[in-house]
Design a protein around this motif. Structure first.
Motif, PDB file in Angstrom:
ATOM      1  N   PHE A 152      -3.920  -6.936 -23.742  1.00  0.00           N
ATOM      2  CA  PHE A 152      -4.633  -8.080 -24.387  1.00  0.00           C
ATOM      3  C   PHE A 152      -3.806  -8.423 -25.797  1.00  0.00           C
ATOM      4  O   PHE A 152      -3.722  -9.421 -26.023  1.00  0.00           O
ATOM      5  CB  PHE A 152      -5.957  -7.777 -24.657  1.00  0.00           C
ATOM      6  CG  PHE A 152      -6.860  -9.086 -25.224  1.00  0.00           C
ATOM      7  CD1 PHE A 152      -7.528  -9.974 -24.282  1.00  0.00           C
ATOM      8  CD2 PHE A 152      -6.967  -9.362 -26.720  1.00  0.00           C
ATOM      9  CE1 PHE A 152      -8.326 -10.900 -24.693  1.00  0.00           C
ATOM     10  CE2 PHE A 152      -7.487 -10.566 -26.971  1.00  0.00           C
ATOM     11  CZ  PHE A 152      -7.977 -11.173 -26.239  1.00  0.00           C
ATOM     12  N   ARG A 153      -3.470  -7.304 -26.354  1.00  0.00           N
ATOM     13  CA  ARG A 153      -2.716  -7.582 -27.716  1.00  0.00           C
ATOM     14  C   ARG A 153      -1.421  -7.869 -27.488  1.00  0.00           C
ATOM     15  O   ARG A 153      -0.652  -8.145 -28.670  1.00  0.00           O
ATOM     16  CB  ARG A 153      -3.153  -6.417 -28.625  1.00  0.00           C
ATOM     17  CG  ARG A 153      -4.600  -6.415 -29.341  1.00  0.00           C
ATOM     18  CD  ARG A 153      -4.804  -5.263 -29.974  1.00  0.00           C
ATOM     19  NE  ARG A 153      -6.184  -5.511 -30.853  1.00  0.00           N
ATOM     20  CZ  ARG A 153      -6.738  -4.568 -31.554  1.00  0.00           C
ATOM     21  NH1 ARG A 153      -6.382  -3.076 -31.219  1.00  0.00           N
ATOM     22  NH2 ARG A 153      -7.717  -4.664 -32.291  1.00  0.00           N
ATOM     23  N   PHE A 154      -0.864  -7.666 -26.486  1.00  0.00           N
ATOM     24  CA  PHE A 154       0.744  -7.676 -26.298  1.00  0.00           C
ATOM     25  C   PHE A 154       1.342  -9.012 -26.994  1.00  0.00           C
ATOM     26  O   PHE A 154       2.295  -8.897 -27.631  1.00  0.00           O
ATOM     27  CB  PHE A 154       0.969  -7.600 -24.764  1.00  0.00           C
ATOM     28  CG  PHE A 154       2.576  -7.687 -24.696  1.00  0.00           C
ATOM     29  CD1 PHE A 154       3.340  -6.511 -24.827  1.00  0.00           C
ATOM     30  CD2 PHE A 154       3.313  -8.646 -24.170  1.00  0.00           C
ATOM     31  CE1 PHE A 154       4.595  -6.525 -24.584  1.00  0.00           C
ATOM     32  CE2 PHE A 154       4.535  -8.789 -23.857  1.00  0.00           C
ATOM     33  CZ  PHE A 154       5.274  -7.629 -24.288  1.00  0.00           C
ATOM     34  N   PRO A 155       0.867 -10.214 -26.642  1.00  0.00           N
ATOM     35  CA  PRO A 155       1.449 -11.432 -27.109  1.00  0.00           C
ATOM     36  C   PRO A 155       1.735 -11.406 -28.615  1.00  0.00           C
ATOM     37  O   PRO A 155       2.452 -12.037 -29.239  1.00  0.00           O
ATOM     38  CB  PRO A 155       0.624 -12.371 -26.521  1.00  0.00           C
ATOM     39  CG  PRO A 155      -0.226 -11.971 -25.436  1.00  0.00           C
ATOM     40  CD  PRO A 155      -0.324 -10.515 -25.883  1.00  0.00           C
ATOM     41  N   TYR A 156       0.697 -10.668 -29.400  1.00  0.00           N
ATOM     42  CA  TYR A 156       0.903 -10.739 -30.895  1.00  0.00           C
ATOM     43  C   TYR A 156       0.766  -9.246 -31.454  1.00  0.00           C
ATOM     44  O   TYR A 156       0.450  -8.819 -32.580  1.00  0.00           O
ATOM     45  CB  TYR A 156      -0.453 -11.544 -31.556  1.00  0.00           C
ATOM     46  CG  TYR A 156      -1.819 -10.893 -31.102  1.00  0.00           C
ATOM     47  CD1 TYR A 156      -2.536 -10.070 -31.742  1.00  0.00           C
ATOM     48  CD2 TYR A 156      -2.334 -11.295 -29.616  1.00  0.00           C
ATOM     49  CE1 TYR A 156      -3.985  -9.656 -31.508  1.00  0.00           C
ATOM     50  CE2 TYR A 156      -3.745 -10.781 -29.352  1.00  0.00           C
ATOM     51  CZ  TYR A 156      -4.216  -9.966 -29.993  1.00  0.00           C
ATOM     52  OH  TYR A 156      -5.621  -9.447 -29.837  1.00  0.00           O
ATOM     53  N   LYS A 157       1.610  -8.556 -30.576  1.00  0.00           N
ATOM     54  CA  LYS A 157       1.754  -7.044 -30.921  1.00  0.00           C
ATOM     55  C   LYS A 157       2.371  -6.909 -32.431  1.00  0.00           C
ATOM     56  O   LYS A 157       2.141  -5.983 -33.376  1.00  0.00           O
ATOM     57  CB  LYS A 157       2.468  -6.294 -30.129  1.00  0.00           C
ATOM     58  CG  LYS A 157       3.717  -6.767 -29.647  1.00  0.00           C
ATOM     59  CD  LYS A 157       4.416  -6.000 -28.612  1.00  0.00           C
ATOM     60  CE  LYS A 157       5.977  -6.448 -28.451  1.00  0.00           C
ATOM     61  NZ  LYS A 157       6.556  -5.613 -27.405  1.00  0.00           N
TER      62      LYS A 157
END
Length: 202
Positions: A77-82
Motif C-alpha cells: 500500500f505504501r509503495f507509491p510513496y515509500k
C-alpha cells in the motif's frame, strides 16, 4: 558453505512457510474451527514435534500468518510513496499501485474470502489497517472545504478498498492487476458534482 546459523534460519523459515501453506490449503476444504494441528502436519508431511518446535498451537501459526500478510499488504500500500510521508491521491500512478500485485502473488490466501469469511478476525484487521493508513498517510481533497466527518469518510474509503478487493477475488482475478490499479485510482478520484437523487417507486 553457509554458516550453520544461516542454514538453520533458512530451514526454519522453510518449515514455517510449509506449515502455513498447509493450513491455507486446508482452509479451502474445511472450516477454520475444524482444522487441527494433526491435519496441518499431515498435509505438510511433518510430525507434531516439528510443529510444536515452532508454534504453541494452531492459533499462534494463524496469528503469524495474518501478521505476515498485514505487513506485506501495508508495504504494498505504501509503495507509491515509500520515499515520502504523504501522497495525494490524484498524483498516484497505476504503475506504482502494487497492492493488487501483492494480492495476486498471495492468491491462495486471499481466495479464502471468495466463498466464506476466511480466517476469523482477518477482515476486521485488514479494514483497521486500511483506516490507519488512510488516516496517517493519505491526503484527500486538498484545499477543499467540506462538512464531512473525517473519521466517517476514512472508514468509508477503507471499506471501499476492501470491497473492491473482495469483488476482484470473487471474480477469480479476471481483471489484470494493472487494470485494477487504474480502476482504484479512478474510483478514489471520482468527485461527482451533481447531487444524488433517489427515484420513487411510483
Amino acid at each position: 558453505m553457509l554458516p550453520k546459523n544461516v542454514s538453520e534460519d533458512r530451514r526454519i523459515r522453510r518449515t514455517k512457510r510449509n506449515l502455513k501453506r498447509a493450513f491455507t490449503m486446508l482452509m479451502k476444504e474445511k472450516t477454520y474451527r475444524s482444522i487441527t494441528v494433526t491435519d496441518i502436519v499431515n498435509r505438510a508431511d511433518y510430525n507434531r514435534t516439528t510443529f510444536y518446535r515452532h508454534y504453541q498451537d494452531k492459533e499462534e501459526l494463524v496469528q503469524e500468518l495474518v501478521d505476515d500478510m498485514i505487513a506485506e499488504l501495508t508495504k504494498a500500500f505504501r509503495f507509491p510513496y515509500k520515499n515520502n510521508r504523504f501522497v495525494k491521491v490524484d498524483a498516484l500512478s497505476p504503475s506504482n499501485v502494487i497492492i493488487f500485485d501483492h494480492i495476486l502473488k498471495n492468491a491462495d490466501f486471499y481466495s479464502l474470502w471468495k466463498n466464506s469469511e476466511g480466517i476469523p478476525g482477518f477482515q476486521d484487521k485488514i479494514i483497521n489497517t486500511f483506516i490507519e493508513l488512510h488516516k496517517n498517510d493519505i491526503v484527500y481533497f486538498p484545499n477543499q472545504q467540506t462538512e464531512m466527518d473525517d473519521d466517517y469518510f476514512i472508514t468509508y474509503r477503507a471499506y471501499g478498498v476492501w470491497g473492491l478487493i473482495v469483488k476482484w477475488i470473487k471474480d477469480d482475478f479476471k481483471t489484470p492487476s494493472h487494470d485494477m490499479a487504474i480502476q482504484l485510482i479512478k474510483i478514489i478520484n471520482y468527485h461527482p458534482r451533481e447531487k444524488y437523487e433517489t427515484r420513487g417507486m411510483g
